[in-house]
Design an enzyme around this catalytic site. Sequence first.
Site, PDB file in Angstrom:
ATOM      1  N   GLU A  28     -37.446   5.162 -31.690  1.00 41.94           N
ATOM      2  CA  GLU A  28     -37.268   3.962 -30.870  1.00 41.94           C
ATOM      3  C   GLU A  28     -37.082   2.720 -31.738  1.00 41.94           C
ATOM      4  OE1 GLU A  28     -39.776   6.271 -30.788  1.00 41.94           O
ATOM      5  OE2 GLU A  28     -40.986   5.914 -29.007  1.00 41.94           O
ATOM      6  N   CYS A  61     -45.171   5.164 -28.388  1.00 43.92           N
ATOM      7  CA  CYS A  61     -46.504   4.881 -28.929  1.00 43.92           C
ATOM      8  C   CYS A  61     -46.772   3.377 -28.844  1.00 43.92           C
ATOM      9  CB  CYS A  61     -46.588   5.356 -30.381  1.00 43.92           C
ATOM     10  SG  CYS A  61     -45.593   4.352 -31.524  1.00 43.92           S
ATOM     11  N   HIS A  85     -39.902   5.327 -36.546  1.00 51.04           N
ATOM     12  CA  HIS A  85     -39.857   6.079 -35.299  1.00 51.04           C
ATOM     13  C   HIS A  85     -38.469   5.912 -34.686  1.00 51.04           C
ATOM     14  CE1 HIS A  85     -44.463   6.184 -34.366  1.00 51.04           C
ATOM     15  NE2 HIS A  85     -44.210   6.400 -35.648  1.00 51.04           N
ATOM     16  N   CYS A 119     -44.147   1.292 -30.871  1.00 51.36           N
ATOM     17  CA  CYS A 119     -42.826   1.252 -30.239  1.00 51.36           C
ATOM     18  C   CYS A 119     -42.868   0.486 -28.917  1.00 51.36           C
ATOM     19  CB  CYS A 119     -42.292   2.660 -30.055  1.00 51.36           C
ATOM     20  SG  CYS A 119     -41.924   3.452 -31.648  1.00 51.36           S
TER      21      CYS A 119
END
Length: 156
Positions: A55, A83, A53, A86
């Site tokens: 992040e 999410c 992801h 993260c």
Amino acid sequence: MTNDIYFMTLAIEEAKKAAQLGEVPIGAIITKDDEVIARAHNLRETLQQPTAHAEHIAIERAAKVLGSWRLEGCTLYVTLEPCVMCAGTIVMSRIPRVVYGADDPKGGCSGSLMNLLQQSNFNHRAIVDKGVLKEACSTLLTTFFKNLRANKKSTN
């Protein structure tokens, strides 16, 4: 707020890079002392890595730049609400401030579905500022998924 808009614009540029790769268009920027120290976009499909992801990648890059896993004094800018994975990485890396654009009512863990970043029983919490360039961030995502659905229909 002016700096927040500028840095979110950079995160949107990263999100557009993800979209060009066929990735969900999410981008992230990490700053320290108003200087960009890391940038990233989603690479989950490209790398076939569930943790790729924006992040997560940006946090890893920032830690490398600073030579420390503690990202104290940093701000994370991300186009979509983080999410659960993260948000956990944000807490564990001690990032004190998170700025995001679009809410994620189905998976957001910075206030929408739950708020892990301000959970009182954790030893670290982050200030969360949301809705910066929300419309631009939301439009990127809705356009991407609309096109994805249209492409799936045309191939069936």
